[in-house]
Design an enzyme around this catalytic site. Structure first.
Site, PDB file in Angstrom:
ATOM      1  N   ARG A 133      -6.601  19.022   3.818  1.00  0.00           N
ATOM      2  CA  ARG A 133      -7.257  19.285   2.514  1.00  0.00           C
ATOM      3  C   ARG A 133      -8.531  20.080   2.747  1.00  0.00           C
ATOM      4  NH1 ARG A 133      -7.562  13.311   0.205  1.00  0.00           N
ATOM      5  NH2 ARG A 133      -5.765  12.782   1.477  1.00  0.00           N
ATOM      6  N   ARG A 151      -6.857  15.416  17.305  1.00  0.00           N
ATOM      7  CA  ARG A 151      -6.647  15.333  18.767  1.00  0.00           C
ATOM      8  C   ARG A 151      -6.114  16.657  19.306  1.00  0.00           C
ATOM      9  NH1 ARG A 151      -3.507   9.816  17.877  1.00  0.00           N
ATOM     10  NH2 ARG A 151      -2.944  11.086  16.111  1.00  0.00           N
ATOM     11  N   ASN A 185       0.865  -1.173   0.000  1.00  0.00           N
ATOM     12  CA  ASN A 185       0.000   0.000   0.000  1.00  0.00           C
ATOM     13  C   ASN A 185       0.907   1.230   0.000  1.00  0.00           C
ATOM     14  OD1 ASN A 185      -1.767   2.054   0.711  1.00  0.00           O
ATOM     15  ND2 ASN A 185      -2.920   0.801   2.155  1.00  0.00           N
ATOM     16  N   GLY A 232     -10.390   9.813   8.223  1.00  0.00           N
ATOM     17  CA  GLY A 232      -8.967   9.779   8.595  1.00  0.00           C
ATOM     18  C   GLY A 232      -8.387  11.143   8.309  1.00  0.00           C
ATOM     19  N   HIS A 259     -11.274   5.848  -1.403  1.00  0.00           N
ATOM     20  CA  HIS A 259     -11.442   5.046  -0.169  1.00  0.00           C
ATOM     21  C   HIS A 259     -12.394   3.870  -0.399  1.00  0.00           C
ATOM     22  CE1 HIS A 259     -10.597   8.963   2.258  1.00  0.00           C
ATOM     23  NE2 HIS A 259      -9.487   8.246   2.196  1.00  0.00           N
ATOM     24  N   HIS A 304     -15.686   7.288   6.342  1.00  0.00           N
ATOM     25  CA  HIS A 304     -14.243   7.040   6.479  1.00  0.00           C
ATOM     26  C   HIS A 304     -13.611   8.372   6.857  1.00  0.00           C
ATOM     27  CE1 HIS A 304     -10.333   5.066   5.353  1.00  0.00           C
ATOM     28  NE2 HIS A 304      -9.996   6.356   5.358  1.00  0.00           N
ATOM     29  N   VAL A 309     -10.163   9.136  12.861  1.00  0.00           N
ATOM     30  CA  VAL A 309     -11.133   9.949  13.604  1.00  0.00           C
ATOM     31  C   VAL A 309     -12.386   9.116  13.900  1.00  0.00           C
ATOM     32  CG1 VAL A 309     -12.604  12.003  13.485  1.00  0.00           C
ATOM     33  CG2 VAL A 309     -10.284  12.077  12.530  1.00  0.00           C
ATOM     34  N   GLY A 310     -12.896   8.448  12.893  1.00  0.00           N
ATOM     35  CA  GLY A 310     -14.144   7.687  13.047  1.00  0.00           C
ATOM     36  C   GLY A 310     -14.037   6.595  14.102  1.00  0.00           C
ATOM     37  N   GLU A 311     -12.867   5.965  14.196  1.00  0.00           N
ATOM     38  CA  GLU A 311     -12.712   4.866  15.158  1.00  0.00           C
ATOM     39  C   GLU A 311     -12.397   5.359  16.561  1.00  0.00           C
ATOM     40  OE1 GLU A 311      -9.788   2.013  13.624  1.00  0.00           O
ATOM     41  OE2 GLU A 311     -10.577   2.397  11.618  1.00  0.00           O
ATOM     42  N   ARG A 349      -2.556  -1.921  -3.528  1.00  0.00           N
ATOM     43  CA  ARG A 349      -3.567  -0.864  -3.559  1.00  0.00           C
ATOM     44  C   ARG A 349      -3.197   0.073  -4.704  1.00  0.00           C
ATOM     45  NH1 ARG A 349      -3.863   4.356   0.245  1.00  0.00           N
ATOM     46  NH2 ARG A 349      -5.761   5.228  -0.601  1.00  0.00           N
ATOM     47  N   GLU A 405      -8.170  -2.204   5.321  1.00  0.00           N
ATOM     48  CA  GLU A 405      -7.970  -2.149   3.863  1.00  0.00           C
ATOM     49  C   GLU A 405      -6.995  -3.218   3.391  1.00  0.00           C
ATOM     50  OE1 GLU A 405      -7.315   2.060   4.466  1.00  0.00           O
ATOM     51  OE2 GLU A 405      -8.292   2.439   2.550  1.00  0.00           O
TER      52      GLU A 405
HETATM   53  P1  ADP Z   1      -4.755   8.387   7.117  1.00  0.00           P
HETATM   54  O1  ADP Z   1      -5.845   9.022   6.329  1.00  0.00           O
HETATM   55  O2  ADP Z   1      -3.449   9.114   7.044  1.00  0.00           O
HETATM   56  O3  ADP Z   1      -4.640   6.878   6.968  1.00  0.00           O
HETATM   57  P2  ADP Z   1      -5.813   7.795   9.775  1.00  0.00           P
HETATM   58  O4  ADP Z   1      -6.993   7.022   9.358  1.00  0.00           O
HETATM   59  O5  ADP Z   1      -4.719   7.068  10.499  1.00  0.00           O
HETATM   60  O6  ADP Z   1      -5.190   8.655   8.606  1.00  0.00           O
HETATM   61  O7  ADP Z   1      -6.330   8.992  10.708  1.00  0.00           O
HETATM   62  C1  ADP Z   1      -5.397   9.883  11.267  1.00  0.00           C
HETATM   63  C2  ADP Z   1      -6.125  10.938  12.051  1.00  0.00           C
HETATM   64  O8  ADP Z   1      -6.966  10.345  13.045  1.00  0.00           O
HETATM   65  C3  ADP Z   1      -5.158  11.805  12.848  1.00  0.00           C
HETATM   66  O9  ADP Z   1      -4.757  12.929  12.113  1.00  0.00           O
HETATM   67  C4  ADP Z   1      -5.959  12.235  14.044  1.00  0.00           C
HETATM   68  O10 ADP Z   1      -6.450  13.527  13.785  1.00  0.00           O
HETATM   69  C5  ADP Z   1      -7.134  11.301  14.090  1.00  0.00           C
HETATM   70  N1  ADP Z   1      -7.242  10.621  15.394  1.00  0.00           N
HETATM   71  C6  ADP Z   1      -6.611   9.524  15.803  1.00  0.00           C
HETATM   72  N2  ADP Z   1      -6.969   9.244  17.090  1.00  0.00           N
HETATM   73  C7  ADP Z   1      -7.847  10.192  17.473  1.00  0.00           C
HETATM   74  C8  ADP Z   1      -8.574  10.492  18.678  1.00  0.00           C
HETATM   75  N3  ADP Z   1      -8.472   9.717  19.766  1.00  0.00           N
HETATM   76  N4  ADP Z   1      -9.374  11.565  18.694  1.00  0.00           N
HETATM   77  C9  ADP Z   1      -9.498  12.350  17.613  1.00  0.00           C
HETATM   78  N5  ADP Z   1      -8.841  12.139  16.454  1.00  0.00           N
HETATM   79  C10 ADP Z   1      -8.017  11.086  16.380  1.00  0.00           C
END
Ligand code: ADP
Length: 408
Positions: free
Chosen positions: A249, A293, A7, A218, A188, A216, A340-342, A99, A392
């Site tokens: 972005r 965060r 990936n 992130g 995605h 999704h 963020v979602g997780e 990917r 993924e």
């Molecule tokens: P990518 O799109 O680079 O794969 P990720 O899916 O790993 O990114 O998401 C990264 C983002 O998730 C980080 O920039 C952060 O802002 C957010 N994140 C991770 N943990 C938390 C949390 N506990 N609370 C809020 N945001 C979080």
């Protein structure tokens, strides 16, 4: 069957090795035997490689950057050399999945890689100038390391959205844009598809009976409206810039703003590209960071611009969820995934609050202390809310298995 997954990102390279059973695939994702991560931005001329194995080895290496190819080969050699070794020799790997970000209009499904497929991925680089060349390079590296004979599979980010109806994928510019390939592709897709399938399994429902919004969220972020297992609308478009406000972005802005910035010589197309992709979104508004965060922490300390960025993020998330809802004309479940979602209970709660009028209720306790892949809605909620860890790489390994296992 041992399957390697690559990936490639603009400044990173992830890889992992799975061992899949020869017969029926397990419903739940397996843990990889080996995972490698390369960060090309670690230091000038030095890449950082992190390698971990299912047996508990955690290794960090610093690799001089002679070329991206040489660094990636060094990472892959740790599969059969050194303390992270998990196979005896490169021939132990039977298939490789990649990917690939952009599959254009022609690739509606994953495909076994041939010289023609490589040429097409190359041609599509004009639509994804950063990602497709990196993906193609990954394919060429694994051909060099593992030989031409090994089956390789391309899994496209765009493929899941190939089912969008014409009214959703056509931009209201001029009709000949379509002939030039200027249309909504969406991204995605591997994550949205995986989450939709996993949601159906968790809900114990047939995917074809469900209306879902998959979120999704992130660093890059997109939503998809999934009906009967098919993507019928998504927020990213011709490029991954459209839609939601993201880490760095912008997401959607009035195209008139871009014309104004160009016309008044404040930007060239190149500097505008950098601004919109790397210096906008939460980073651009907060002036601090793209990391949610840190934005939340700063907002709690009274930082006005961080608070504005957070308020905008939530506002735009609700706005686009509303759009997905209207396109679906009903809703069984919302799925949250990616960084963020997780991980952010605050964002999930704020997004869902807007849909309380539909009888959606989340359980605050489950929202804060959920397990991996859990329903966080209350038993009497009219709409289920699921937090699903996106997988993924596992989804790519499964595609690779599907296309190659009966040839081996
Ligand atoms: P990518 O799109 O680079 O794969 P990720 O899916 O790993 O990114 O998401 C990264 C983002 O998730 C980080 O920039 C952060 O802002 C957010 N994140 C991770 N943990 C938390 C949390 N506990 N609370 C809020 N945001 C979080």
């Amino acid at each position: 069957m041992k399957i390697l997954v690559l990936n490639a990102g603009s400044s990173s390279q992830k890889a992992c090795l799975y061992e899949l059973p020869g017969g029926i695939l397990p419903e739940y994702p397996l843990e990889p035997l080996w995972e490698g991560f390369l960060d090309f931005t670690h230091q000038a001329n030095i890449a950082e490689a992190k390698v971990k194995t299912h047996t508990g080895v955690n290794q960090t290496l610093e690799i001089p950057i002679t070329s991206r190819k040489a660094v990636t080969e060094t990472l892959l050699q740790t599969l059969w050399q050194g303390e992270a070794q998990v196979i005896d020799q490169p021939t132990a790997i039977q298939a490789i999945g990649h990917r690939v970000v952009h599959g254009g209009e022609q690739y509606r499904d994953s495909i076994c890689i041939t010289p023609e497929v490589k040429a097409e991925i190359d041609r599509l680089s004009c639509f994804a100038p950063v990602h497709n060349p990196a993906n193609l390079e990954g394919i060429e590296i694994t051909e060099a390391v593992f030989g031409q004979a090994i089956p390789q599979v391309a899994v496209f980010d765009t493929a899941f959205h190939a089912t969008l109806p014409a009214a959703a994928y056509t931009y209201p510019g001029q009709y000949d844009w379509l002939e030039q390939g200027i249309r909504r592709y969406g991204f995605h897709g591997t994550s949205h598809r995986y989450c939709a399938e996993r949601a159906a399994a968790l809900l114990n429902r047939d995917l074809t009976s469900l209306k879902l919004i998959t979120c999704h969220l992130g660093n890059g972020a997109s939503l998809a409206a999934v009906q009967q297992g098919i993507s019928i609308e998504t927020t990213m478009g011709f490029t991954p810039l459209e839609g939601l406000m993201m880490g760095s972005r912008s997401g959607s802005v009035d195209p008139g703003i871009l014309l104004h910035l160009l016309r008044t010589n404040q930007h060239t197309p190149e500097s505008l590209d950098t601004l919109l992709n790397k210096a906008a979104g939460m980073k651009g508004i907060s002036g601090i960071t793209n990391d949610l965060r840190e934005i939340i922490a700063a907002a709690e300390q009274g930082h006005d611009r961080a608070q504005l960025a957070l308020d905008m993020y939530i506002h735009r998330l609700r706005y686009y969820m509303g759009a997905m809802l209207a396109v679906l004309g009903g809703l069984d479940a919302i799925v949250f995934t990616a960084g963020v979602g997780e991980n952010s209970a605050l964002i999930r709660a704020a997004a869902c609050e807007a849909f309380g009028f539909l009888g959606l209720k989340i359980d605050p306790e489950k929202n804060t202390h959920h397990e991996v892949d859990q329903d966080i809605s209350t038993p009497d909620s009219q709409i289920r809310v699921l937090v699903i860890r996106t997988q993924e790489d596992w989804a790519i390994a499964k595609e690779c298995w599907r296309l190659t296992h009966d040839r081996l």
